[in-house]
Each structure stands twice: as C-alpha cells, then as structure tokens.
Design an enzyme around this catalytic site. Sequence first.
Site, PDB file in Angstrom:
ATOM      1  N   ARG A  46       0.810  -1.203   0.000  1.00  0.00           N
ATOM      2  CA  ARG A  46       0.000   0.000   0.000  1.00  0.00           C
ATOM      3  C   ARG A  46       0.856   1.271   0.000  1.00  0.00           C
ATOM      4  NH1 ARG A  46      -4.298  -0.431   4.502  1.00  0.00           N
ATOM      5  NH2 ARG A  46      -2.403  -1.351   5.241  1.00  0.00           N
ATOM      6  N   LYS A 142      -0.286 -19.518   5.372  1.00  0.00           N
ATOM      7  CA  LYS A 142      -1.131 -19.809   6.515  1.00  0.00           C
ATOM      8  C   LYS A 142      -1.287 -18.550   7.362  1.00  0.00           C
ATOM      9  CE  LYS A 142       0.472 -21.739  10.549  1.00  0.00           C
ATOM     10  NZ  LYS A 142       1.306 -20.936  11.430  1.00  0.00           N
ATOM     11  N   HIS A 172       5.316 -24.157   5.509  1.00  0.00           N
ATOM     12  CA  HIS A 172       6.780 -24.120   5.316  1.00  0.00           C
ATOM     13  C   HIS A 172       7.469 -25.367   5.877  1.00  0.00           C
ATOM     14  CE1 HIS A 172       7.031 -22.509   9.437  1.00  0.00           C
ATOM     15  NE2 HIS A 172       8.307 -22.810   9.414  1.00  0.00           N
ATOM     16  N   LYS A 176      11.111 -28.039   4.575  1.00  0.00           N
ATOM     17  CA  LYS A 176      12.303 -28.376   5.365  1.00  0.00           C
ATOM     18  C   LYS A 176      12.942 -29.640   4.800  1.00  0.00           C
ATOM     19  CE  LYS A 176      10.699 -26.291   9.672  1.00  0.00           C
ATOM     20  NZ  LYS A 176      11.611 -25.215  10.037  1.00  0.00           N
ATOM     21  N   GLU A 210       9.449 -25.337  21.001  1.00  0.00           N
ATOM     22  CA  GLU A 210      10.143 -24.074  20.732  1.00  0.00           C
ATOM     23  C   GLU A 210      10.545 -23.430  22.053  1.00  0.00           C
ATOM     24  OE1 GLU A 210       8.489 -21.816  17.113  1.00  0.00           O
ATOM     25  OE2 GLU A 210       6.721 -22.537  18.159  1.00  0.00           O
ATOM     26  N   ASP A 229      -2.280 -22.913  15.366  1.00  0.00           N
ATOM     27  CA  ASP A 229      -1.025 -22.356  14.853  1.00  0.00           C
ATOM     28  C   ASP A 229      -0.061 -23.451  14.380  1.00  0.00           C
ATOM     29  OD1 ASP A 229       0.801 -20.119  14.434  1.00  0.00           O
ATOM     30  OD2 ASP A 229       1.932 -20.890  16.146  1.00  0.00           O
ATOM     31  N   HIS A 234       1.438 -27.771  10.602  1.00  0.00           N
ATOM     32  CA  HIS A 234       2.783 -28.356  10.582  1.00  0.00           C
ATOM     33  C   HIS A 234       2.813 -29.790  11.135  1.00  0.00           C
ATOM     34  CE1 HIS A 234       3.756 -24.351   9.557  1.00  0.00           C
ATOM     35  NE2 HIS A 234       3.945 -23.862  10.759  1.00  0.00           N
ATOM     36  N   LYS A 323       5.338 -23.484  23.148  1.00  0.00           N
ATOM     37  CA  LYS A 323       6.261 -22.349  23.207  1.00  0.00           C
ATOM     38  C   LYS A 323       6.936 -22.345  24.566  1.00  0.00           C
ATOM     39  CE  LYS A 323       4.573 -20.122  19.462  1.00  0.00           C
ATOM     40  NZ  LYS A 323       5.362 -20.100  18.239  1.00  0.00           N
TER      41      LYS A 323
HETATM   42  C1  BG6 Z   1       4.852 -20.747  12.302  1.00  0.00           C
HETATM   43  C2  BG6 Z   1       4.073 -20.462  13.549  1.00  0.00           C
HETATM   44  O1  BG6 Z   1       4.009 -21.237  11.291  1.00  0.00           O
HETATM   45  O2  BG6 Z   1       5.867 -21.702  12.589  1.00  0.00           O
HETATM   46  C3  BG6 Z   1       4.990 -19.961  14.639  1.00  0.00           C
HETATM   47  O3  BG6 Z   1       3.068 -19.494  13.271  1.00  0.00           O
HETATM   48  C4  BG6 Z   1       6.140 -20.907  14.859  1.00  0.00           C
HETATM   49  O4  BG6 Z   1       4.272 -19.765  15.849  1.00  0.00           O
HETATM   50  C5  BG6 Z   1       6.819 -21.263  13.539  1.00  0.00           C
HETATM   51  O5  BG6 Z   1       7.065 -20.306  15.736  1.00  0.00           O
HETATM   52  C6  BG6 Z   1       7.844 -22.353  13.725  1.00  0.00           C
HETATM   53  O6  BG6 Z   1       8.582 -22.504  12.552  1.00  0.00           O
HETATM   54  P1  BG6 Z   1      10.089 -23.029  12.588  1.00  0.00           P
HETATM   55  O7  BG6 Z   1      10.459 -23.154  11.143  1.00  0.00           O
HETATM   56  O8  BG6 Z   1      10.881 -22.018  13.321  1.00  0.00           O
HETATM   57  O9  BG6 Z   1      10.049 -24.345  13.297  1.00  0.00           O
END
Ligand code: BG6
Length: 475
Positions: A46, A142, A172, A176, A210, A229, A234, A323
């Site tokens: 924008r 996502k 994503h 990997k 994480e 999430d 994932h 987390k």
């Molecule tokens: C994202 C989530 O899709 O993946 C995040 O929204 C998360 O909350 C992240 O931290 C983790 O990705 P990676 O590649 O760091 O394991």
Amino acid sequence: IPVDPFDLVIFGGTGDLARRKILPGLYRRFFDGQMPDEARIIGAARSEMDEAGYRDFVRDAIKEFSGKRNDPNMVSAFLEKLSYVAVDATGTDGWKDLAKTMRADVVKAYYFSVGPSLFGAIAERLHKYKIADDAARIVVEKPFGHDRESARALNATLAEHFDETQIYRIDHYLGKETVQNLMAVRFGNMLFEPLWNAQYVDHIQITVAETVGVGGRGEYYDRSGAMRDMVQNHLMQLLCLTAMEPPSKYDPDAVRDEKLKVIRALEPVEHSEIVRGQYKSKSESYLKDVENPESLTESYVAMKIRIANWRWNGTPFYLRTGKKMKARVSEIVVRFKEPPHSIFEEDTGQSANELTIRLQPNEGMDLTVTIKEPGPGGMRLIDVPLDMTFAEALGEEAADVPDAYERLIMDVIRGNQTLFMRGDEVEAAWAWTDPIIDGWTEREDRPFPYEPGSTGPEEALILMHRDGRRWRELR
Ligand code: BG6
C-alpha cells in the site's frame, strides 16, 4: 540448475514475512546461481515508495537475514532485479501500473503475503486487470482459515479466479530438508517400510518444541493457540508423511491423495487424551505476553491420536508442541516393539529400537540398536545410537541446505505442487481439529500451567505414563 525466467509479485512486499523470509530467501537462490538473468521481483504494497526506497528496504533485510552469503556486490546485482508498485488491494489504485510492469512469455507468480481477508480482493483484481494469465501461479500463506467453514470459503473465493493447479498453499514445514528426507528414508530403503506398521511399531511421537514465546504476535496467537497455529498444519503434515501409504510415484496428486487418506482416517480425539498448557512463572507468563488476563488459549498441547486403518490399528501417535519449552527440538520418533521373546537369562535391560528423525536442530537421524556391552562381564545388553548427523556425514557444505521458503518459492516457479497443500487437504485437517477445539471451548477448559523453560505440563507426562510409555527427553 536455474529455473525459468519469471516475474514474481509479492503482495505485502514490505511486510514482516517478506523481510524475514521471502526476500532474503530469493537473494540466497540468486547467490547460489539458481535465478536466471531474466528473473524479476516486484514488491507490491500500500505504501508509496520509489524503487530506490524499496531496494534499500530489501538491502537491509538481506543484511539482517541472509546469513553468511551477504556479499555487497552480489546484493547490488540482486537489487537490480527489484522494482516496486504501490497498489491498493481493495481499491483501484496501482493495478494498471502493475499490469504494465508484467512481461509476456515468462512465468508469473503472485505471492499473497497478506492477511486472508485480502485474498479475494487481490485475486479478483488480478483477473479484472488481466494481470494473471491461465498459467499464472498464486502463493498463499497460513493461516488458511480459522476453521473448516472459513477455509472452505477461502477455497471458494480463490476458485472463482484460479484453478487448483494454480494455487500454492504454503506450509513451510514441507520445505524443510528433513521433512522431504522422511519420504526418502521411508520409500528409498527396503529396511524400514516392511516394519513401518502396527505389527512392529509400538508408537510414534512427534514433537515440535520451541524456546521462544509468542513474541510480538500476541494478538494473532491468542486467537489461534497451539492447535490452530501448529497442529492443524505443521504437525499434521509431519503425521501424514509418517503415516501415509507409499504413493505410486513422487507426484503432487499421488502424494497429496495419500496424505488426505490419513487425515480422513484420524479418529476423533477423546477429551481425556488431550493436555493443554500455558506457560507461567513469577516473572513471565503467557497471559501477560498476550495482554489478556482471562485467556484460555493454549501455548502448549499434547495429544494421543489414533489412525483408523489397517496399517496403524493399535499404534498410537503422540503429538506435542509448545512455546517457551526447554529446548528447540523438532523430531519424529518411531519406537519399535520389543523382541517377542528374550533368549538371555538375566534381565539385561534390553529395550526396543528407536528411530529418530531430527528436523531441527542438528538435522539427521539416529537409530538405537541393542548390542552386547563390550567386556568380559557376560551377556549384558546395552542400547547404542547409530547416529547420523547430516552435517557430519555429508560435510558442512552439503548440509548447508536452502531454507524452507527458498525451496518452496523455487518449486512455485518450476510449477511443482508436491510440497504444497491441496484445498481438500486443508479442509479435511480443519474438519478434524474443529470438534476438538469446539469441545474445550464449550467446556471452558483451563490450560494447565507450566514453567517456562520446562518440558510442558506434568499432565502431558501422565498422558504417556498411563500407557506405560514416556516422551523422549528434550535435548
Ligand atoms: C509458524 C508459527 O508457522 O511456525 C509460529 O506461526 C512458529 O508460531 C513457527 O514459531 C515455527 O517454525 P520453525 O520453522 O521455526 O520451526
């Protein structure tokens, strides 16, 4: 090998994902010689900004996020490929300029790095202004919906303007290296697949832990929680690739058909087989981080999952993600059954083989094997790991693999959808998660507290203990 010449438009070209992942990733592909001379990247957002301003923005992003490949000459050469167009996603401004910028006879890809509420408006305008042709590809991020209903609505909106073969839904995790390696290990070896079923496998654990908290994303996260999430996308993808039947070939629909069958075979999860947690200590807490003292959203979830099919009947899958945990670990553990009969007289501590596929860090695999403890002490058995860390086995250079985003964007240009989610797959995953989330929302379940930097709530240990099993240590 360079890909075909392309025009890649990034909507949300000044946003966080573009800055952290997409643009530095494209630069690294350029650095490694995968981007043809004729490739061009067009930032669209924008804000009014000229080309020089956008190039400065991208230069800074590369500096911050491209690691050791940051070389000033290469960066300048890369920046030559960039331009910028200011567009109003929901209005009329800028679209004709964008149309003029696009070239004929190159691959056209449009990355929707924007919130899903703008997907429809952008898709419509790409057509109205004749910016996208029938071969154009769109990339969406996502969260793909919030539940089945919204995912279905998004699919319908995109389908008004694009065919499924043009839509690349990113997860994503599928980009990997080790996730793809999972398919190589399963279907490129004779060793594992005959044992990869309920007869020989006791259970499977999938962990994505994480150490980070919810960071600056409190508002988004608190509306999602770990289930939406991480699990719906994932962990679900990891589960599918681990559990699916061998596809007849490595081809987008063959692979995605098999994944879909797994999702459809998932049993509903019992309330008693889910543990949700929220991190909390004297000095830090989830509630403070999301600025919502009443929040019942989980920053951790663990659950026991059953797949109702021949291969997995009786072999549960345990999933956990959270987390602020003790270590950053993503791994899949396949725990085999113990041998049916021990020929050794004393109880020697013999145990079962365990295959661990480590996604991050230290990408690699290890397999524990039971051997005789060396020495004269008689027939004592011990478990030793056959450890393969890719960086050690293949050399640091070979293990210096492209980041997930880099690989996936190049797949978009190549037109390969194998590592992208199909619309029906996403909807099926929501169809499985919706009743679970509805259940705890209706009951107003309160997540269990867990200490930041720990392995999660005690109750998650009990979830395993009562089945006579335990989580693999987080290290
Ligand atoms: C994202 C989530 O899709 O993946 C995040 O929204 C998360 O909350 C992240 O931290 C983790 O990705 P990676 O590649 O760091 O394991």
